[in-house]
Enzyme design. Structure first.
Site, PDB file in Angstrom:
ATOM      1  N   ASP A 248      49.932 -62.634  60.901  1.00 47.12           N
ATOM      2  CA  ASP A 248      50.221 -63.372  61.814  1.00 47.12           C
ATOM      3  C   ASP A 248      49.435 -64.485  61.690  1.00 47.12           C
ATOM      4  OD1 ASP A 248      51.978 -61.340  62.862  1.00 47.12           O
ATOM      5  OD2 ASP A 248      50.498 -60.389  64.161  1.00 47.12           O
ATOM      6  N   LYS A 270      53.324 -65.470  63.928  1.00 46.45           N
ATOM      7  CA  LYS A 270      53.638 -65.057  65.078  1.00 46.45           C
ATOM      8  C   LYS A 270      52.338 -65.129  66.043  1.00 46.45           C
ATOM      9  CE  LYS A 270      55.949 -61.135  66.519  1.00 46.45           C
ATOM     10  NZ  LYS A 270      56.065 -59.779  66.581  1.00 46.45           N
ATOM     11  N   MET A 383      47.748 -60.670  77.014  1.00 42.37           N
ATOM     12  CA  MET A 383      48.805 -61.845  77.041  1.00 42.37           C
ATOM     13  C   MET A 383      48.687 -62.369  78.530  1.00 42.37           C
ATOM     14  SD  MET A 383      51.670 -60.712  74.442  1.00 42.37           S
ATOM     15  CE  MET A 383      51.552 -58.903  74.874  1.00 42.37           C
TER      16      MET A 383
HETATM   17  N1  SAH Z   1      47.527 -55.410  69.166  1.00 45.59           N
HETATM   18  C1  SAH Z   1      46.846 -56.125  69.868  1.00 45.59           C
HETATM   19  C2  SAH Z   1      47.438 -56.887  71.013  1.00 45.59           C
HETATM   20  C3  SAH Z   1      48.372 -57.967  70.621  1.00 45.59           C
HETATM   21  S1  SAH Z   1      48.697 -58.792  71.987  1.00 45.59           S
HETATM   22  C4  SAH Z   1      45.500 -55.438  70.261  1.00 45.59           C
HETATM   23  O1  SAH Z   1      45.406 -54.384  70.122  1.00 45.59           O
HETATM   24  O2  SAH Z   1      44.505 -55.888  70.589  1.00 45.59           O
HETATM   25  C5  SAH Z   1      47.597 -60.359  71.955  1.00 45.59           C
HETATM   26  C6  SAH Z   1      46.919 -60.228  73.078  1.00 45.59           C
HETATM   27  O3  SAH Z   1      45.797 -59.335  72.747  1.00 45.59           O
HETATM   28  C7  SAH Z   1      46.457 -61.530  73.426  1.00 45.59           C
HETATM   29  O4  SAH Z   1      47.038 -62.427  74.047  1.00 45.59           O
HETATM   30  C8  SAH Z   1      45.024 -61.275  73.957  1.00 45.59           C
HETATM   31  O5  SAH Z   1      45.307 -61.051  75.419  1.00 45.59           O
HETATM   32  C9  SAH Z   1      44.660 -60.144  73.256  1.00 45.59           C
HETATM   33  N2  SAH Z   1      43.622 -60.069  72.122  1.00 45.59           N
HETATM   34  C10 SAH Z   1      43.754 -60.179  71.011  1.00 45.59           C
HETATM   35  N3  SAH Z   1      42.850 -60.267  70.221  1.00 45.59           N
HETATM   36  C11 SAH Z   1      41.693 -60.658  71.263  1.00 45.59           C
HETATM   37  C12 SAH Z   1      40.305 -60.864  71.243  1.00 45.59           C
HETATM   38  N4  SAH Z   1      39.725 -61.172  69.998  1.00 45.59           N
HETATM   39  N5  SAH Z   1      39.759 -61.459  72.388  1.00 45.59           N
HETATM   40  C13 SAH Z   1      40.316 -61.370  73.573  1.00 45.59           C
HETATM   41  N6  SAH Z   1      41.583 -60.897  73.545  1.00 45.59           N
HETATM   42  C14 SAH Z   1      42.495 -60.561  72.386  1.00 45.59           C
END
Ligand code: SAH
Length: 462
Positions: A248, A270, A383
């Protein structure tokens, strides 16, 4: 181009050199690198020429060149450094129909000898049609420096292996094999000698043939929150072996760099919001590469089973009978809660935790707000940036305390990590202080006091 560069097969062919001085010596030094039958015609040859003749490296004739000497010859050099004698050689060459070079006389020459960078069997010939000998020398010096000495031996050993490599299909598979040899396995093995290089070629071929025979496969790999240290060993290993990596946008560069050098890297653009590659295109790419037999890594931030549209991609694969695996990763909630020194669950406070998104494909997502509004509840909101006001409104409407602690963790486990403590009442305003990048809202949790957060430290410093 007045001179057409070609590489002439001189093995066993006669090359005649008329002259025994410096000009002849210079040409002979080059010609002795070939397998030509060298004949030198000189009444007073330089001692080097006599020595080479004694070593059997050339035939020395202590007389002037005669027309019969040129029968069947490939090339002749007029190297007497004497206009009269050179003119005589020129006449003999014309009569015999043999290609002639008059040393330092471009106009009367039918061919010229280029500057040569010799990494036999790799040969670079540089010519300027006599226009800029200084430039030719500079280019040669540059190439001498940049072409590693190993080029020649590697190419020579590789040459003997070309037939074996034909077991690999034409095109990408074979190119990948040779580039792994020339730029990785070959140079590594060379210091240990020829046998080691040959062994490396054998091993490399076995590995590449094996790769061909494996059916295509897709690994859905969780890359964690962004710190390469938080990758699983399995994720590292798969990246190291991948043929194709689909990632992504905003996937952290240090993680992408762990992919195999030859891997085809495809960004599928994405992000939560903004421009993105349609899901159908991502599905199609996965199917396309796996069907061709590629070992595909589909890299997803955090854990691939959370808010990652994993099921749609799996459905696309199973529709084509493509095998897959899921490799878990550290999800953003785990990284974020670690950043504030808290637990996601705690005896006596909350026996369950909700992982929720405040925003889904249809817009704001609805939840059991009443249950969430009860004291002690904890939720990790993914998100959540855009949906913060909506979340705040719903929870207050369902009688959640405005003092409920809420912490925003942005860029968890990345160098730009920021922790913003707030309450339900101040959540929307706190978001204004949120830096760019992914952010997670920890509802019901405040940073542990004993542990100053980066945000607090920043505030103290400023
Ligand atoms: N599969 C991912 C989530 C994908 S949705 C997981 O398990 O973490 C994407 C959301 O994940 C972002 O909008 C945010 O809310 C969160 N996110 C992903 N990486 C992050 C990070 N390093 N710090 C804080 N939030 C994060």
């Amino acid at each position: 181009m007045r001179h057409f560069p070609i590489f002439l097969a001189l093995s066993e062919r006669i090359v005649a050199v008329s002259g025994g001085g410096d000009a002849a010596l210079a040409k002979l030094r080059l010609l002795m690198k070939t397998e030509a039958a060298l004949h030198v015609y000189a009444t007073a040859p330089a001692p080097e020429i006599e020595a080479w003749a004694n070593e059997g490296r050339l035939s020395l004739h202590r007389r002037p060149l005669e027309s019969t000497d040129l029968t069947g010859a490939a090339l002749v050099y007029a190297a007497d450094e004497d206009t009269v004698r050179d003119a005589r050689t020129q006449t003999l060459a014309h009569e015999a129909g043999v290609l002639l070079n008059v040393v330092d006389n471009l106009a009367d020459s039918q061919f010229i000898t280029p500057a040569i960078v010799d990494r036999d069997p790799v040969t670079v010939a540089i010519g300027t049609e006599g226009a800029a000998p200084v430039l030719a020398r500079a280019i040669k010096a540059h190439l001498e420096e940049t072409l590693p000495a190993a080029t020649g031996p590697l190419a020579r050993i590789g040459q003997a292996f070309r037939k074996m490599a034909e077991h690999l299909p034409h095109g990408r598979a074979r190119r990948d094999f040779w580039s792994a040899y020339y730029f990785d396995a070959g140079p590594r093995a060379l210091p240990r000698g020829k046998a080691a290089v040959e062994q490396a070629l054998d091993d490399l071929l076995a590995e590449h043939l094996d790769r061909r025979e494996r059916p295509g496969f897709v690994s859905f790999v969780g890359s964690g929150p962004g710190d390469p240290d938080l990758l699983t060993l399995k994720a590292r290993r798969l990246l190291d072996r991948a043929d194709v990596v689909l990632y992504d946008r905003l996937a952290p560069q240090p993680i992408l760099e762990l992919a195999r050098r030859e891997a085809l890297m495809i960004e599928v653009g994405k992000t939560g919001f903004g421009p993105s590659t349609p899901q159908e295109s991502i599905n199609a790419l996965l199917v396309e590469h796996a069907t061709k037999g590629a070992q595909v890594v589909r890299l997803k931030g955090g854990d691939p089973t959370l808010f990652a549209r994993l099921d749609e991609e799996i459905d696309a694969l199973t529709g084509h009978e493509i095998a897959y695996e899921i490799v878990p990763g550290i999800t953003a909630a785990s990284a974020s809660v670690a950043a504030i020194g808290q637990s996601l669950t705690k005896r006596g406070r909350n026996a369950s935790v909700r992982l929720l998104t405040a925003h889904d494909t249809e817009g704001f997502a609805d939840h059991d707000w009443r249950a969430l509004a009860a004291p002690g509840e904890v939720a990790a909101v993914y998100m959540g940036k855009r949906a913060a006001r909506f979340l705040q409104g719903r929870l207050l409407m369902h009688a959640a305390s405005p003092d409920t602690p809420v912490t925003i963790v942005a860029n968890a486990a990345r160098p730009t990590q920021a922790v913003i403590p707030a309450s339900l009442a101040t959540l929307a305003a706190a978001l204004d202080a949120c830096p760019d990048g992914p952010a997670l809202i920890l509802y019901g949790l405040a940073p542990r006091n004993a542990l100053p957060t980066i945000h607090q430290i920043r505030q103290e410093v400023s």
